[in-house]
Design an enzyme around this catalytic site. Structure first.
Site, PDB file in Angstrom:
ATOM      1  N   MET A   1       0.837  -1.207   0.000  1.00 35.97           N
ATOM      2  CA  MET A   1       0.000   0.000   0.000  1.00 35.97           C
ATOM      3  C   MET A   1       0.871   1.256   0.000  1.00 35.97           C
ATOM      4  O   MET A   1       0.374   2.355   0.273  1.00 35.97           O
ATOM      5  CB  MET A   1      -0.952  -0.003   1.197  1.00 35.97           C
ATOM      6  CG  MET A   1      -1.922  -1.180   1.168  1.00 35.97           C
ATOM      7  SD  MET A   1      -3.466  -0.861   2.019  1.00 35.97           S
ATOM      8  CE  MET A   1      -2.878  -0.550   3.664  1.00 35.97           C
TER       9      MET A   1
ATOM     10  N   GLY B   1      10.730  -2.781   5.846  1.00 36.80           N
ATOM     11  CA  GLY B   1       9.981  -4.041   5.839  1.00 36.80           C
ATOM     12  C   GLY B   1       9.591  -4.423   4.421  1.00 36.80           C
ATOM     13  O   GLY B   1       9.764  -5.568   3.987  1.00 36.80           O
ATOM     14  N   HIS B   2       9.057  -3.439   3.684  1.00 40.57           N
ATOM     15  CA  HIS B   2       8.747  -3.683   2.268  1.00 40.57           C
ATOM     16  C   HIS B   2      10.023  -4.020   1.495  1.00 40.57           C
ATOM     17  O   HIS B   2      10.023  -4.891   0.625  1.00 40.57           O
ATOM     18  CB  HIS B   2       8.111  -2.434   1.634  1.00 40.57           C
ATOM     19  CG  HIS B   2       6.826  -1.995   2.266  1.00 40.57           C
ATOM     20  ND1 HIS B   2       6.726  -0.848   3.020  1.00 40.57           N
ATOM     21  CD2 HIS B   2       5.586  -2.542   2.268  1.00 40.57           C
ATOM     22  CE1 HIS B   2       5.467  -0.687   3.435  1.00 40.57           C
ATOM     23  NE2 HIS B   2       4.756  -1.713   3.003  1.00 40.57           N
TER      24      HIS B   2
ATOM     25  N   GLN C   1      -3.092 -12.241   7.719  1.00 38.79           N
ATOM     26  CA  GLN C   1      -3.223 -11.962   6.283  1.00 38.79           C
ATOM     27  C   GLN C   1      -2.495 -13.037   5.465  1.00 38.79           C
ATOM     28  O   GLN C   1      -3.003 -13.516   4.444  1.00 38.79           O
ATOM     29  CB  GLN C   1      -2.648 -10.583   5.969  1.00 38.79           C
ATOM     30  CG  GLN C   1      -2.479 -10.282   4.492  1.00 38.79           C
ATOM     31  CD  GLN C   1      -2.040  -8.855   4.247  1.00 38.79           C
ATOM     32  OE1 GLN C   1      -2.869  -7.952   4.243  1.00 38.79           O
ATOM     33  NE2 GLN C   1      -0.748  -8.639   4.082  1.00 38.79           N
TER      34      GLN C   1
HETATM   35  P1  AMP Z   1       1.368  -2.870   3.516  1.00 40.32           P
HETATM   36  O1  AMP Z   1       1.959  -1.860   2.594  1.00 40.32           O
HETATM   37  O2  AMP Z   1       1.328  -2.430   4.949  1.00 40.32           O
HETATM   38  O3  AMP Z   1       0.047  -3.412   3.026  1.00 40.32           O
HETATM   39  O4  AMP Z   1       2.351  -4.114   3.519  1.00 40.32           O
HETATM   40  C1  AMP Z   1       2.745  -4.722   2.329  1.00 40.32           C
HETATM   41  C2  AMP Z   1       3.525  -5.974   2.663  1.00 40.32           C
HETATM   42  O5  AMP Z   1       4.660  -5.639   3.455  1.00 40.32           O
HETATM   43  C3  AMP Z   1       2.702  -6.985   3.476  1.00 40.32           C
HETATM   44  O6  AMP Z   1       3.008  -8.296   3.013  1.00 40.32           O
HETATM   45  C4  AMP Z   1       3.218  -6.763   4.867  1.00 40.32           C
HETATM   46  O7  AMP Z   1       3.098  -7.913   5.694  1.00 40.32           O
HETATM   47  C5  AMP Z   1       4.673  -6.438   4.619  1.00 40.32           C
HETATM   48  N1  AMP Z   1       5.240  -5.709   5.752  1.00 40.32           N
HETATM   49  C6  AMP Z   1       4.738  -4.606   6.359  1.00 40.32           C
HETATM   50  N2  AMP Z   1       5.502  -4.254   7.418  1.00 40.32           N
HETATM   51  C7  AMP Z   1       6.488  -5.174   7.494  1.00 40.32           C
HETATM   52  C8  AMP Z   1       7.584  -5.367   8.388  1.00 40.32           C
HETATM   53  N3  AMP Z   1       7.834  -4.557   9.412  1.00 40.32           N
HETATM   54  N4  AMP Z   1       8.407  -6.434   8.158  1.00 40.32           N
HETATM   55  C9  AMP Z   1       8.167  -7.285   7.129  1.00 40.32           C
HETATM   56  N5  AMP Z   1       7.153  -7.148   6.245  1.00 40.32           N
HETATM   57  C10 AMP Z   1       6.326  -6.109   6.428  1.00 40.32           C
END
Ligand code: AMP
Length: 279
Positions: free
Chosen positions: A27, A33-34, A150
């Protein structure tokens, strides 16, 4: 790196990418993390595709869709630095034109935890990820363990609907002080951020007790609950210790991998975090 705004552009660009194609749905407001998902995909696949789409259907009424942080320029720079071949950034109208009425609903595990506290959330997630898989046709798709439920929902969907994609889980990336990286962390005031450290601290304390041999589920759940509840600004949505496959809440001894997870509000910010306890 090609940037696609329409589904037609994304399909055309995807057709030019070599297999195997790794895909990272996000998103946006990208962080380390991404980036770790991108790095895993880049290392394991011939090509890397990323989507950036703040999906309105996974936000409930009164949630933060409108104010969800966005930074297109910085996001594209991170994608470029990660070696992405394709970034798909559709508009809401492109993904949900008037008249779209189909929803993907995963059963079972979606009725608890995040699903119970955010009605409709996983319908939104499953529907958008399903659409993205159809558009991008990835060989492998990368998701973070940070959103543990998720991940289970996506795995169920892929299995039940025979989607030809391998789901890869990547570990949660944290700040040096333990706070799990999240796009929503920018909402936190300094005081809230300090108290938010109780989530990862509680998880560490519980993991330490588990390592020392504590196996009683209520006792383990109580450790993290007490740590978080001691913070004056924390409002707990749930603290759960459940079996790691079906998410059934545990009340006896832990004999199989268990997911310790929680959602906690600090002011208008809702944080989630988790750890897996494996006997
Ligand atoms: P989001 O943009 O929040 O929808 O996250 C996109 C992807 O990044 C999803 O698969 C999340 O689980 C992963 N994600 C978000 N935060 C982290 C994090 N701190 N460590 C690892 N993966 C993450």
């Amino acid at each position: 790196m090609r940037i696609a705004h329409t589904i037609a552009e994304a399909r055309a660009a995807r057709a030019d990418l070599p297999a195997t194609c790794g895909f990272v749905p996000t998103m946006g407001f990208l962080h380390a993390g991404h980036r770790t998902l991108m790095d895993h995909a880049r290392a394991e696949c011939q090509s890397l595709a990323i989507s950036i789409f703040v999906n309105p259907t996974q936000f409930g009424p009164g949630e933060d869709f409108e104010r969800y942080p966005r930074d297109e320029v910085r996001d594209l720079a991170m994608c470029e630095a990660a070696g992405a071949d394709l970034v798909f950034m559709p508009t809401v109208h492109e993904m949900y034109p008037a008249g779209a009425t189909t929803t993907v609903t995963v059963g079972g595990i979606t009725s608890v935890l995040e699903g119970a506290h955010r009605p409709g959330h996983f319908d939104g997630v499953a529907t958008v990820v399903s659409k993205l898989f159809h558009i991008m046709q990835p060989d492998r798709a990368y998701f973070g363990q940070k959103d543990a439920q998720q991940l289970l929902v996506i795995r169920s969907m892929v299995r039940d609907l025979d989607m030809p994609v391998t789901i890869v889980a990547c570990p949660t990336v944290r700040e040096p002080d333990g706070l799990a990286l999240s796009s929503r962390n920018v909402y936190l005031s300094p005081e809230e951020r300090m108290q938010a450290l109780s989530l990862s601290r509680g998880l560490r304390q519980t993991a330490a007790a588990f390592t020392e041999g504590v196996r009683n589920a209520p006792r383990l759940r109580g450790i993290v609950e007490r740590e978080v509840a001691a913070q004056p600004l924390a409002r707990i949505d749930y603290v759960s210790l459940a079996d790691a496959d079906m998410l059934a809440e545990l009340d006896g001894e832990i004999v199989a991998p268990a997911l310790l997870s929680m959602a906690v509000r600090f002011g208008r910010t809702r944080l989630i975090d988790n750890a897996v306890l494996t006997p």
